[in-house]
Write an enzyme that holds these catalytic residues in place. Structure first.
Site, PDB file in Angstrom:
ATOM      1  NE  ARG A  51      -1.850  -1.778   2.685  1.00 12.99           N
ATOM      2  CZ  ARG A  51      -1.878  -2.995   2.564  1.00 12.99           C
ATOM      3  NH1 ARG A  51      -3.096  -3.455   1.454  1.00 12.99           N
ATOM      4  NH2 ARG A  51      -0.753  -4.167   2.829  1.00 12.99           N
ATOM      5  CB  THR A  52       3.525   2.324   2.248  1.00 16.12           C
ATOM      6  OG1 THR A  52       2.725   1.903   3.717  1.00 16.12           O
ATOM      7  CG2 THR A  52       3.892   3.816   2.580  1.00 16.12           C
ATOM      8  CE  LYS A  80      26.876  -2.334  -6.412  1.00 16.24           C
ATOM      9  NZ  LYS A  80      26.434  -1.209  -7.426  1.00 16.24           N
ATOM     10  NE  ARG A 101       7.268   1.002   5.106  1.00 19.96           N
ATOM     11  CZ  ARG A 101       6.250   0.771   4.828  1.00 19.96           C
ATOM     12  NH1 ARG A 101       5.615  -0.712   4.304  1.00 19.96           N
ATOM     13  NH2 ARG A 101       4.603   1.340   5.066  1.00 19.96           N
ATOM     14  CG  HIS A 129       4.061   4.165   8.517  1.00 23.78           C
ATOM     15  ND1 HIS A 129       3.389   4.807   7.455  1.00 23.78           N
ATOM     16  CD2 HIS A 129       3.054   2.652   8.486  1.00 23.78           C
ATOM     17  CE1 HIS A 129       3.175   4.993   6.868  1.00 23.78           C
ATOM     18  NE2 HIS A 129       3.019   3.579   7.260  1.00 23.78           N
TER      19      HIS A 129
END
Ligand code: NCD
Length: 307
Positions: A51-52, A80, A101, A129
């Site tokens: 969703r986000t 890396k 995120r 959030h």
């Protein structure tokens, strides 16, 4: 330049203005179809999301802009060994705004400190959030017509659930909010939230274990999943995971106008039979999330509302 790292980064007045803008977008999306022409959002997702990430991308596309980014750390230079600070400096050369995120608490704050473009925290570990919270506020305000004077039940994993932490921060600023915190003892709201937010503001709250006992007094019930990825061992997760199941029988105990929200994804904490109940708001919530993210992108980019 402004960022959105915590819901408290916007005052109540600014939050209300943002929700007003989102409501206007919802009523006439075509009016906004080109306000971000030639602008780009970078979605930097080091943790899984459906969703986000897609909501941010849809929001920018709906505004006429475009999208770059990655959806897992494996497909970025993080694999890396590149730091978040270096990545955001690089991304600042490509995009106009970034949503990040990350599994580590504070990652978005680090990114913002090195960024020359606005940074949106799309979830940092078990911490915050904020855009889920804007989504939740928009849902509650649209469906209940207000954000004050109500009893809000938060149920499930209140310890690791970052959406819960952000929602408590944000709702605590409205008059007459009372929280009922429903969780097993092991998954209670962290002390820092009580000490930094609830206690200083004198917010009324109680902590309980039984959902059945309190469901009749709630105006909003915010269900959450047990955050498996933040548990230290699988055994504890398995013990907690079936603790709360909202089903049609429990819904019978609730008020006729008690809305059920859930940030999703749902695992087993709401049975599918509840989906047909008119009080189930969790799929509507997803749609509201696109409008608030459109409003947030516009606000952080300083884009004027079209006439
Ligand atoms: C939430 C999250 O990522 O914290 N999901 C979301 O963004 N809608 C809730 C969760 O994962 O349980």
């Amino acid at each position: 330049m402004r960022h959105m790292l915590n819901p408290l980064d916007f005052s109540v007045e600014e939050t209300n203005q943002l929700l007003d803008l989102a409501t206007d977008i919802m009523s006439d999306p075509d009016k906004y179809a080109h306000v971000c022409d030639r602008k780009k959002i970078a979605t930097l997702f080091y943790e899984p999301s459906t969703r986000t990430r897609l909501s941010f991308e849809t929001a920018m596309l709906n505004l006429g802009g475009s999208v770059i980014g990655f959806s897992s750390s494996q497909s970025s230079s993080a694999s890396k060994g590149e730091s978040v600070s270096d990545t955001i400096r690089v991304i600042s050369c490509f995009a106009d705004i970034a949503a990040i995120r990350h599994p580590k608490e504070g990652a978005a704050i680090v990114a913002a400190s090195k960024s020359s473009i606005p940074v949106i925290n799309a979830g940092d570990g078990g911490h915050q959030h904020p855009t889920q919270t804007l989504t939740d506020l928009m849902t509650i305000r649209t469906l209940k017509g207000r954000l004050d004077h109500m009893t809000v039940g938060l149920c499930g994993d209140l310890k690791f659930g970052r959406t819960v932490h952000s929602l408590i921060n944000a709702l605590s600023r409205y008059e007459g909010i009372r929280f009922v915190l429903i969780s097993p003892p092991e998954l209670r709201v962290p002390d820092y939230i009580k000490e930094d937010v609830l206690d200083p503001k004198g917010i009324e709250y109680k902590e309980v274990v039984s959902l059945d006992d309190v469901i009749p007094e709630l105006d909003v019930l915010y269900m959450t999943r047990v955050q498996r990825e933040r548990f230290f061992n699988e055994e504890d997760y398995l013990r907690m995971k079936g603790f709360y199941i909202l089903d049609a029988r429990k819904m019978k105990l609730a008020k006729d106008d008690m809305y059920v929200l859930h940030p999703l994804p749902r695992v087993n904490e709401i049975t599918v039979e509840v989906d047909d109940d008119p009080r189930a708001a969790y799929f509507k919530q997803v749609q509201f999330g696109v409008y608030v993210r459109m409003a947030l992108i516009m606000t952080l980019l300083g884009v004027e509302k079209p006439c």
